[in-house]
Design an enzyme around this catalytic site. Structure first.
Site, PDB file in Angstrom:
ATOM      1  N   ARG A 161       0.820  -1.179  -0.005  1.00  0.00           N
ATOM      2  CA  ARG A 161       0.018   0.087  -0.087  1.00  0.00           C
ATOM      3  C   ARG A 161       0.952   1.219  -0.071  1.00  0.00           C
ATOM      4  NH1 ARG A 161      -2.169  -3.497  -0.918  1.00  0.00           N
ATOM      5  NH2 ARG A 161      -4.175  -4.743  -0.107  1.00  0.00           N
ATOM      6  N   SER A 213     -11.785   0.338   4.268  1.00  0.00           N
ATOM      7  CA  SER A 213     -11.450  -0.302   5.609  1.00  0.00           C
ATOM      8  C   SER A 213     -10.814   0.823   6.443  1.00  0.00           C
ATOM      9  CB  SER A 213     -10.141  -1.167   5.407  1.00  0.00           C
ATOM     10  OG  SER A 213     -10.607  -2.363   4.624  1.00  0.00           O
ATOM     11  N   GLU A 305      -6.429   3.460   8.654  1.00  0.00           N
ATOM     12  CA  GLU A 305      -5.945   3.600   7.175  1.00  0.00           C
ATOM     13  C   GLU A 305      -6.335   4.500   6.400  1.00  0.00           C
ATOM     14  OE1 GLU A 305      -5.127  -0.326   5.869  1.00  0.00           O
ATOM     15  OE2 GLU A 305      -6.405  -0.057   4.006  1.00  0.00           O
TER      16      GLU A 305
END
Ligand SMILES: Cc1cc2nc3c(=O)[nH]c(=O)nc-3n(C[C@H](O)[C@H](O)[C@H](O)COP(=O)(O)OP(=O)(O)OC[C@H]3O[C@@H](n4cnc5c(N)ncnc54)[C@H](O)[C@@H]3O)c2cc1C
Length: 309
Positions: A161, A213, A305
């Site tokens: 990520r 998320s 996140e």
């Protein structure tokens, strides 16, 4: 290019939450992108680059600065199996294109919301695939001087990520990328994409606006030996060993908890959904509640996140 003032950002956020931006620009070409950057530099105001708004919690007070939303939205086959995609194209349309042209390799992204630029910046991934797997090169425009930079895959420093664009947030605007795919069969590609979309609908609260998320999975290595032993059964590779944060939250008595128009999803506890009229402050209350409940119950600190502006 139109320079719009006081533009409500809720419309551009997947969450349908957020106040207004002082200025809002939507460049459609690299030359317009350069113009937008010149305008932003001249104004001395802060800049924010907006993609599909699928990972952003936008403040109820909005953004006192300039939002640049690159809408460079094109697909160009540069040679056999190689396609250049504009950063403003949606991942959804990119997948449609791959079906039409019978190009395989991006099926893992079925149902992944957002823009191609956003996916590159965060090296979005799921179902065992990552954006970086198909990226050959990325073209970006540097904010400080409008210079066009082209990087190959290695130079993009992709990680979990992560990418050089994320590490240097705000310094460059991704304009386009070349993807390498392989020949496939339209109906198989379509089926594989649809399977992922169906999986998401069965597991995620897709019926309500969200930003995916909320919290990161918990690296196993960050836990005490005792905790590691406790959660050994649920550890998964993501791509390193993690305890799924959804599992931990599901045991923290917060599912279904509401604040104003926001709710910790009873379907998937790592999603905080907008039930209709949620404000950013409602989401903030629930983020705080989930963190505190997890800490009080399990002595684990969970990290967010999502991105805030
Ligand atoms: C229902 C749902 C499911 C999701 N599932 C997944 C998943 O499975 N895997 C996953 O990885 N993510 C997932 N996400 C999160 C999100 O979709 C991804 O992170 C997505 O790639 C973000 O892209 P975006 O265009 O919406 O970016 P935005 O949310 O608009 O922006 C995110 C960041 O990228 C930057 N950015 C955007 N465009 C550019 C550009 N052109 N140049 C430079 N910087 C840019 C922004 O400045 C910001 O910092 C999900 C989200 C939702 C709502």
């Amino acid at each position: 290019m139109n320079i719009r003032k006081n533009v409500n950002l809720a419309k551009y956020s997947n969450y349908k939450i957020g106040g207004s931006a002082s200025y809002f620009l939507e460049p459609k070409t690299v030359s317009e992108l350069k113009q937008a950057i010149r305008f932003a530099r001249g104004s001395k105001l802060p800049i924010f680059i907006l993609g599909g708004g699928t990972n952003l919690l936008i403040s109820d007070d909005g953004f006192k600065g300039i939002v640049i939303r690159p809408v460079l939205d094109f697909f160009k086959i540069v040679k056999r199996n190689f396609v250049e995609v504009g950063a403003g194209a949606s991942v959804k349309n990119f997948l449609k294109f791959t079906v039409q042209k019978e190009m395989s390799g991006m099926e893992w992204a079925g149902g992944l919301p957002g823009s191609v630029g956003g996916a590159i910046r965060g090296n979005a991934g799921c179902f065992g695939g990552e954006t970086k797997d198909s990226v050959v090169s990325v073209k970006s425009v540097r904010v400080k001087d409008g210079k066009i930079i082209e990087r190959n895959n290695k130079q993009c420093a992709f990680g979990y990520r992560d990418s050089i664009f994320k590490q240097r947030d705000g310094e460059e605007i991704i304009a386009s990328a070349i993807f390498k795919l392989k020949p496939g069969i339209a109906k198989d590609i379509k089926k594989s994409i649809e399977d992922k979309i169906n999986y998401r609908w069965s597991r995620h609260p897709m019926e309500h606006p969200s930003i995916g998320s909320t919290f990161k999975n918990i690296p196993l290595a960050s836990l005490t030996k005792k905790q590691q032993a406790l959660y050994r059964e649920v550890v998964k590779n993501d791509p390193f060993p993690v305890v799924p944060v959804a599992y931990i939250i599901s045991k923290a008595d917060v599912m279904g908890k509401k604040s104003g128009g926001a709710m910790v999803s009873p379907k998937h506890p790592n999603f905080i959904v907008n039930m209709g009229r949620a404000k950013a402050k409602d989401v903030e209350v629930l983020i705080g509640l989930v963190k505190k409940s997890v800490w009080d119950k399990f002595k684990i600190r969970i990290e967010e996140e999502i991105i805030r502006i």
